[in-house]
Write a protein that holds these residues in place. Structure first.
Motif, short mmCIF file in Angstrom:
data_model
loop_
_atom_site.label_atom_id
_atom_site.label_comp_id
_atom_site.label_asym_id
_atom_site.label_seq_id
_atom_site.Cartn_x
_atom_site.Cartn_y
_atom_site.Cartn_z
N SER A 174 9.49 -10.65 -2.51
CA SER A 174 8.90 -11.92 -2.97
C SER A 174 10.04 -12.16 -4.50
O SER A 174 11.19 -11.43 -3.71
N GLY A 175 9.33 -13.61 -4.97
CA GLY A 175 10.91 -14.00 -6.14
C GLY A 175 11.19 -12.53 -7.20
O GLY A 175 11.52 -12.36 -7.62
N GLY A 176 9.84 -11.66 -7.45
CA GLY A 176 9.47 -10.76 -8.27
C GLY A 176 9.50 -9.40 -7.85
O GLY A 176 9.87 -8.28 -8.81
N HIS A 177 9.57 -9.34 -6.56
CA HIS A 177 9.15 -8.17 -6.40
C HIS A 177 10.08 -6.95 -5.36
O HIS A 177 9.94 -7.98 -3.88
N THR A 178 10.48 -6.67 -4.66
CA THR A 178 10.96 -5.85 -3.51
C THR A 178 10.27 -4.24 -3.61
O THR A 178 11.08 -2.98 -4.17
N GLU A 179 9.07 -3.85 -2.53
CA GLU A 179 8.62 -2.38 -2.98
C GLU A 179 8.62 -2.22 -1.26
O GLU A 179 7.61 -3.10 -0.62
N LEU A 180 8.06 -1.13 -1.06
CA LEU A 180 7.33 -0.01 0.19
C LEU A 180 6.52 0.76 -0.62
O LEU A 180 6.35 0.96 -1.69
N ILE A 181 5.23 0.84 -0.51
CA ILE A 181 3.55 1.31 -0.83
C ILE A 181 2.85 2.31 0.57
O ILE A 181 2.85 1.31 1.00
N THR A 182 2.48 2.91 0.09
CA THR A 182 1.45 3.67 0.89
C THR A 182 0.11 2.64 0.12
O THR A 182 -0.35 3.16 -0.74
N MET A 183 -0.21 2.48 1.36
CA MET A 183 -1.85 2.19 1.43
C MET A 183 -2.61 3.76 1.55
O MET A 183 -3.07 2.84 3.04
N SER A 184 -3.20 4.88 1.12
CA SER A 184 -4.32 5.39 1.64
C SER A 184 -5.61 5.09 2.33
O SER A 184 -6.11 5.42 3.48
N ASN A 185 -5.96 3.12 1.46
CA ASN A 185 -7.37 3.18 1.64
C ASN A 185 -7.90 1.99 1.05
O ASN A 185 -6.77 1.61 0.47
N TRP A 186 -8.43 1.61 1.36
CA TRP A 186 -8.64 -0.23 0.89
C TRP A 186 -8.65 0.30 -1.22
O TRP A 186 -9.38 1.00 -1.34
N GLY A 187 -7.38 -0.79 -1.46
CA GLY A 187 -7.40 -0.51 -3.31
C GLY A 187 -7.41 1.10 -3.39
O GLY A 187 -7.06 1.10 -5.05
N SER A 188 -6.08 1.56 -2.45
CA SER A 188 -5.15 3.12 -3.21
C SER A 188 -3.49 2.66 -2.93
O SER A 188 -3.73 2.77 -1.72
N HIS A 208 -12.53 -9.94 -5.36
CA HIS A 208 -13.85 -9.84 -4.31
C HIS A 208 -13.45 -8.04 -4.09
O HIS A 208 -14.86 -7.26 -3.79
N ALA A 209 -12.54 -7.91 -3.48
CA ALA A 209 -12.13 -6.00 -3.45
C ALA A 209 -12.26 -5.52 -4.63
O ALA A 209 -13.10 -4.20 -4.62
N ARG A 210 -12.42 -6.09 -5.92
CA ARG A 210 -13.09 -5.35 -7.05
C ARG A 210 -13.87 -5.44 -7.65
O ARG A 210 -14.52 -5.85 -8.79
N ALA A 211 -15.13 -6.13 -7.14
CA ALA A 211 -16.82 -7.33 -7.59
C ALA A 211 -17.38 -6.70 -7.80
O ALA A 211 -18.48 -6.50 -7.92
#
Ligand code: KG4
Ligand code: ZN
Length: 392
Positions: A188-202, A368-371
């Motif tokens: 994006s305009g502010g980020h360039t990141e690689l992320i491992t998502m081991s589960n929803w929200g993690s 909603h993910a953290r509702a």
């Protein structure tokens, strides 16, 4: 559950009302109303986004947008007259809006006109982003939470980008059932990141830019070659033209960090190479188009190679690409083609139209993910805008 979502992290003011049926991540989402005001025209003459100017624009537009979504979702309302805001309520609004005093009046008038719409939860971006801009959304969320006595979820803008990419409007407006662990590429305009998502929200960050974000590089290079802000879409258009006309290379640009041995990125060197290439030159239209293409080729190659390394090292079968630069047609095509050929078992997700760049639907999804863990109106008073908020 009806969610009011608010996004003011950068240069789009966005407000939506979304009805979520079922629990995350298997819910269906009905978009009752969605409004977005882009400040691009305001920022264009300065060639970039100034935080205090963005704040002023958010302050001026957020309540009109809120009115619009309230009317769109629940009808214009009857001629009912609601109770005026009490002196105690007003005092609290003055406290909340100590740095955006205009909003005391705007929010009071809104409350006296619309009363309490049937909204169950407020989701608001609390970071990352430009802090003065973020505070507008955060404080409006606090004020409405207090007046309506409903809970708030502070949401992470980047989690919003990830969820927007797997939101499937063609399949009952649900999130796709993705296989974990997944790799997320946020550009994006502010980020360039690689992320491992081991589960929803993690989430675990495994790579990031050491200097400019990729969108920032698009915008700066665009400026160097005389294109308006935001430069990403402009570069994309010119680059497509150059490919169609098979224009020869204007400059050979570096592919930084391919041998760095880690998953980090760097884009400032590419930008500097463009600066040197154009210095003291009068560019023709063809020069500009060729340069835009040379730049798009360079960043696309770096992004694809680094992402491929991340995917193969982690053995993931899901790649989620999100953020404004995911809108780039060439990058999408090249990435899809590359992964189809080299990683046929990996499913690649890109956001659907309208969900790449900043919007508030993604904030409703992140909320909603953290509702199930919201803040009460009293607890919400502690929410702070956090320009560097990390994905956790
Ligand atoms: O995600 P976003 O809307 O806002 C941030 O969270 O930063 O991303 C905005 C960035 C800008 O740098 C813009 O130039 C870039 O995304 N962008 C594009 C395209 N559309 C937007 N970059 C390349 N090609 C595009 N089509
Ligand atoms: Zn964004």
């Amino acid at each position: 559950m009806k969610i009011l979502s608010i996004e003011t992290s950068c240069d789009e003011t966005a407000v939506s009302i979304i009805d979520a049926t079922g629990d995350f991540p298997h819910a269906t989402y009905d978009i009752l109303a969605d409004a977005l005001w882009s400040q691009i025209e305001t920022h264009r003459e300065y060639g970039g986004v100034y935080p205090m100017l963005a704040k002023r624009e958010h302050t001026a537009t957020i309540i009109p947008l809120l009115e619009q979504v309230t009317k769109d979702a629940f009808g214009p309302g009857d001629e009912q007259v609601f109770d005026p805001v009490t002196p105690d309520q007003r005092q609290n609004l003055e406290k909340i809006f100590s740095r955006e005093p205009e909003l005391v009046e705007y929010v009071s008038t809104f409350h006296e006109t619309y009363g309490q719409p049937p909204i169950d939860l407020i989701a608001v971006t609390s970071g990352p982003g430009l802090e003065p801009a973020l505070w507008v959304g955060v404080n409006v969320a606090k004020a409405l939470s207090f007046l309506w006595d409903i809970p708030v979820v502070p949401t992470n803008h980047m989690e919003g980008h990830i969820l927007a990419s797997i939101y499937d409007a063609d399949r009952d407006n649900m999130l796709s059932d993705i296989a974990f662990p997944a790799t997320a590429l946020l550009i994006s305009g502010g980020h360039t990141e690689l992320i491992t998502m081991s589960n929803w929200g993690s989430y675990e960050k495994i790579g990031q830019t050491r200097d400019d974000a990729i969108g920032e590089a698009f915008d700066k290079v665009a400026r160097l070659i005389g294109l308006p802000y935001p430069g990403g879409p402009e570069i994309g258009k010119l680059a497509a033209l150059a490919r169609k006309q098979k224009l020869p290379a204007f400059v050979t640009l570096p592919r930084p960090m391919l041998q760095s041995g880690d998953l980090d990125f760097s884009f400032s060197g590419i930008k500097t190479a463009v600066r040197y290439a154009v210095e003291d030159k009068t560019l023709s239209d063809n020069d500009r188009a060729a340069l835009a293409r040379d730049f798009e080729d360079a960043v696309t190659e770096v992004i694809i190679k680094k992402t491929a390394t991340a995917v193969s090292e982690s053995g993931t079968q899901t790649l989620v690409v999100g953020g404004g630069v995911a809108n780039n047609t060439y990058l999408r095509q090249q990435m899809n083609a590359y992964f189809l050929l080299n990683f046929p078992d990996v499913t690649v997700y890109f956001p659907q139209p309208g969900l790449s760049t900043d919007n508030s639907i993604m904030i409703a999804l992140a909320g909603h993910a953290r509702a199930n863990n919201p803040l009460s109106p009293a607890g919400a008073t502690a929410i702070r805008a956090d320009g560097n908020k990390a994905l956790a």
